[in-house]
Design a protein around this motif. Sequence first.
Motif, PDB file in Angstrom:
ATOM      1  N   GLN A 120     111.442 -41.630  62.893  1.00 22.87           N
ATOM      2  CA  GLN A 120     111.094 -41.652  61.476  1.00 22.87           C
ATOM      3  C   GLN A 120     111.424 -43.009  60.863  1.00 22.87           C
ATOM      4  OE1 GLN A 120     110.113 -38.704  59.375  1.00 22.87           O
ATOM      5  NE2 GLN A 120     109.324 -38.301  61.399  1.00 22.87           N
ATOM      6  N   GLU A 122     111.750 -45.831  62.512  1.00 26.00           N
ATOM      7  CA  GLU A 122     110.864 -46.847  63.087  1.00 26.00           C
ATOM      8  C   GLU A 122     109.506 -46.823  62.406  1.00 26.00           C
ATOM      9  OE1 GLU A 122     110.577 -46.526  67.313  1.00 26.00           O
ATOM     10  OE2 GLU A 122     112.450 -47.624  67.623  1.00 26.00           O
ATOM     11  N   ALA A 123     108.985 -45.623  62.176  1.00 26.16           N
ATOM     12  CA  ALA A 123     107.682 -45.515  61.532  1.00 26.16           C
ATOM     13  C   ALA A 123     107.731 -46.149  60.149  1.00 26.16           C
ATOM     14  CB  ALA A 123     107.260 -44.053  61.431  1.00 26.16           C
ATOM     15  N   ALA A 124     108.801 -45.863  59.401  1.00 27.22           N
ATOM     16  CA  ALA A 124     108.934 -46.426  58.059  1.00 27.22           C
ATOM     17  C   ALA A 124     109.058 -47.948  58.127  1.00 27.22           C
ATOM     18  CB  ALA A 124     110.153 -45.831  57.362  1.00 27.22           C
ATOM     19  N   GLU A 125     109.850 -48.400  59.077  1.00 27.95           N
ATOM     20  CA  GLU A 125     110.058 -49.842  59.246  1.00 27.95           C
ATOM     21  C   GLU A 125     108.733 -50.535  59.545  1.00 27.95           C
ATOM     22  OE1 GLU A 125     112.936 -50.633  62.307  1.00 27.95           O
ATOM     23  OE2 GLU A 125     112.651 -52.803  62.152  1.00 27.95           O
ATOM     24  N   CYS A 126     107.953 -49.938  60.447  1.00 28.38           N
ATOM     25  CA  CYS A 126     106.695 -50.558  60.854  1.00 28.38           C
ATOM     26  C   CYS A 126     105.646 -50.516  59.749  1.00 28.38           C
ATOM     27  CB  CYS A 126     106.148 -49.884  62.101  1.00 28.38           C
ATOM     28  SG  CYS A 126     107.155 -50.229  63.528  1.00 28.38           S
ATOM     29  N   LEU A 127     105.795 -49.575  58.809  1.00 27.32           N
ATOM     30  CA  LEU A 127     104.862 -49.538  57.684  1.00 27.32           C
ATOM     31  C   LEU A 127     105.256 -50.567  56.633  1.00 27.32           C
ATOM     32  CD1 LEU A 127     104.387 -45.692  57.361  1.00 27.32           C
ATOM     33  CD2 LEU A 127     102.599 -47.333  57.901  1.00 27.32           C
ATOM     34  N   GLY A 128     106.407 -51.203  56.835  1.00 28.22           N
ATOM     35  CA  GLY A 128     106.820 -52.266  55.926  1.00 28.22           C
ATOM     36  C   GLY A 128     107.775 -51.827  54.834  1.00 28.22           C
ATOM     37  N   LEU A 129     108.247 -50.570  54.883  1.00 26.49           N
ATOM     38  CA  LEU A 129     109.198 -50.113  53.880  1.00 26.49           C
ATOM     39  C   LEU A 129     110.522 -50.852  54.045  1.00 26.49           C
ATOM     40  CD1 LEU A 129     107.103 -47.772  53.787  1.00 26.49           C
ATOM     41  CD2 LEU A 129     108.997 -46.222  53.361  1.00 26.49           C
TER      42      LEU A 129
ATOM     43  N   ASP B  51     105.751 -55.784  67.490  1.00 26.37           N
ATOM     44  CA  ASP B  51     105.977 -55.406  66.100  1.00 26.37           C
ATOM     45  C   ASP B  51     107.440 -55.647  65.732  1.00 26.37           C
ATOM     46  OD1 ASP B  51     105.064 -54.676  63.658  1.00 26.37           O
ATOM     47  OD2 ASP B  51     105.065 -52.523  64.019  1.00 26.37           O
ATOM     48  N   LEU B  53     110.078 -54.416  66.948  1.00 24.91           N
ATOM     49  CA  LEU B  53     111.018 -53.304  67.033  1.00 24.91           C
ATOM     50  C   LEU B  53     112.092 -53.676  68.039  1.00 24.91           C
ATOM     51  CD1 LEU B  53     108.614 -50.271  66.896  1.00 24.91           C
ATOM     52  CD2 LEU B  53     110.444 -50.799  65.296  1.00 24.91           C
ATOM     53  N   ARG B  79     104.545 -56.932  59.293  1.00 22.74           N
ATOM     54  CA  ARG B  79     104.195 -55.510  59.327  1.00 22.74           C
ATOM     55  C   ARG B  79     103.032 -55.152  58.431  1.00 22.74           C
ATOM     56  NH1 ARG B  79     110.342 -54.485  60.634  1.00 22.74           N
ATOM     57  NH2 ARG B  79     110.069 -54.601  62.868  1.00 22.74           N
ATOM     58  N   ILE B  84     101.166 -49.796  63.953  1.00 25.24           N
ATOM     59  CA  ILE B  84     101.552 -49.253  65.261  1.00 25.24           C
ATOM     60  C   ILE B  84     101.517 -47.730  65.208  1.00 25.24           C
ATOM     61  CG2 ILE B  84     104.024 -49.375  64.749  1.00 25.24           C
ATOM     62  CD1 ILE B  84     104.411 -50.122  67.780  1.00 25.24           C
ATOM     63  N   PHE B  86     102.696 -44.296  67.487  1.00 23.71           N
ATOM     64  CA  PHE B  86     103.641 -43.935  68.540  1.00 23.71           C
ATOM     65  C   PHE B  86     103.200 -42.680  69.289  1.00 23.71           C
ATOM     66  CE2 PHE B  86     105.947 -45.937  65.052  1.00 23.71           C
ATOM     67  CZ  PHE B  86     106.648 -46.952  65.707  1.00 23.71           C
ATOM     68  N   ASN B  90     105.491 -39.368  64.731  1.00 28.64           N
ATOM     69  CA  ASN B  90     106.440 -39.786  63.693  1.00 28.64           C
ATOM     70  C   ASN B  90     105.888 -39.671  62.278  1.00 28.64           C
ATOM     71  OD1 ASN B  90     108.252 -40.344  65.710  1.00 28.64           O
ATOM     72  ND2 ASN B  90     107.824 -42.522  65.761  1.00 28.64           N
ATOM     73  N   PHE B  92     105.955 -38.115  58.534  1.00 32.20           N
ATOM     74  CA  PHE B  92     107.078 -37.677  57.719  1.00 32.20           C
ATOM     75  C   PHE B  92     106.886 -36.194  57.410  1.00 32.20           C
ATOM     76  CE2 PHE B  92     106.389 -42.236  56.433  1.00 32.20           C
ATOM     77  CZ  PHE B  92     107.305 -42.717  57.355  1.00 32.20           C
ATOM     78  N   ALA B 104     103.104 -45.878  52.140  1.00 31.15           N
ATOM     79  CA  ALA B 104     103.256 -47.327  52.332  1.00 31.15           C
ATOM     80  C   ALA B 104     102.409 -48.140  51.352  1.00 31.15           C
ATOM     81  CB  ALA B 104     102.945 -47.698  53.779  1.00 31.15           C
ATOM     82  N   VAL B 108     104.887 -50.402  49.466  1.00 30.99           N
ATOM     83  CA  VAL B 108     104.895 -51.765  50.005  1.00 30.99           C
ATOM     84  C   VAL B 108     103.931 -52.665  49.246  1.00 30.99           C
ATOM     85  CG1 VAL B 108     104.572 -53.160  52.076  1.00 30.99           C
ATOM     86  CG2 VAL B 108     105.557 -50.869  52.251  1.00 30.99           C
ATOM     87  N   ARG B 152      97.392 -43.342  58.711  1.00 29.85           N
ATOM     88  CA  ARG B 152      98.505 -43.894  57.950  1.00 29.85           C
ATOM     89  C   ARG B 152      98.631 -45.403  58.188  1.00 29.85           C
ATOM     90  NH1 ARG B 152     104.485 -41.521  59.006  1.00 29.85           N
ATOM     91  NH2 ARG B 152     104.122 -42.525  61.010  1.00 29.85           N
TER      92      ARG B 152
END
Lengths: 227, 244
Positions: A120, A122-129, B51, B53, B79, B84, B86, B90, B92, B104, B108, B152
């Motif tokens: 969760q 990682e997903a948020a991080e990758c979306l730029g949050l 990315d 990570l 980003r 990306i 997975f 993942n 929410f 986002a 963002v 997403r």
Amino acid sequence: MTYEFDFAAVLEYWPLLVQGTWTTLRLTFFCTIFGILIGAFCAVVRTGGPGWARHLVGLYVEFIRNTPLLIQSYFLIFGIASMGVRLPILVGATIALTINIGAYTTEIVRAGIESIHRGQLEAAECLGLSRVQTYLHVVIRPALERVYPALASQYVLLMLASSILSSVGVEELFGMANRIQSDTFRNFEVFVVLGVLYLILAVIVRAGFALLGLALFPRRRKLGTPL
Amino acid sequence: MSPIVELKDVRKSFGALEILKGVTFGVNKGEVAAIIGQSGSGKSTALRCMDRLETIQGGSMVICGHRLQDSNIDLKALRRDVGIVFQSYNLFPHLTVAENVMLAPRLVKGIARAEARTIAEAVIAKVGLREKMDFYPEQLSGGQQQRVAIARSLAMEPKLMLFDEVTSALDPQLTGEVLRVMEQLAADGMTMILVTHEMGFARKVADKVIYMKDGKVHEMGSSDILRSPSTPELADFISEAAEH
């Protein structure tokens, strides 16, 4: 054994009972709000803060959870007063109880946060949050939803435990009942009435939490399943 | 054509274990690259490095103009450019499909709710789930959840999409619906890098196939290398994959 029950003698004192109930409810209300805020904040710090802050929160949690609430209240109300800081008794009681419940809330919310899967984040991080956005939108909300039943129980317990504060002079429900008892010597009747009142209060607090839960967690409202 | 992804001698270790032992390849704008190889060959790690990570420890990696080896890299900008998806979706779980997709853009990019909803409708329709907008992830099948995850990412209008074994957790039928979405994306000209075990899909869609073995690129070329591999290792890998 000939004992004549006389509940009327106790119920005559209903203004005191109402006043005590009101004080208990207010105490519970404010401690719930501040307790959840403190608990959520400390849980975030404990899971995502810098090392020194984690230790500080850990110290707070362990210290509070391993000392009696009675001593904590005495310390805050009389201990500090003897140093010259005089707080109104109800304010002191609210602070003492909030500090206490905050520690338990921290642990419960922390468990919720730790149950959030790494993916969760990682997903948020990758979306730029940002980190703060991630905590607010992706971590805290589902964490609270997950531990909500445990939180609700803890706060009912808080309401019941607030009776301890009568011994530092707070005129909440138990304190009032004690006064009625010493006036009437109707111990049996007083404590039956008191028990019933606490039971009703507990039902009210639980119902309040249930309603709040429906408002806060639309997913649960719609699906009725635990997260 | 300019490369949008450029890896040069990339190295990455976890403790004493070296996973990437000098990986070099490039992907041009609009290309679809499939990274294949056994488990443990470093293909997922390579993708995750793209990315950021994971951070790389040697060599250079330039993704959409961002130099990933730089310690002062603007991660937010990276980003925005890279999406990306997975293996484990993942999504929410406490948000609806639409809210998952809108989150986002709103947070963002600061897009207003109504406009974000319009964007969400468009990308969710693209993955064929218009009627599931207000469902929660747990009400969807794995394939549908994965398509939402793709939507997403698309909502952020990335220049490059990374797919990390996105169909590995799905049964063949659900795999098909996800692959069709990816095929459509490729047809629309999206630059894509996918780590995959779907040889058929790689053969059909990939412009470039990268076979990794023991932390290095062992063989690389057009999808023709899947029909006529030039190294015996790739030949073995393909015949093993065909048996499954």
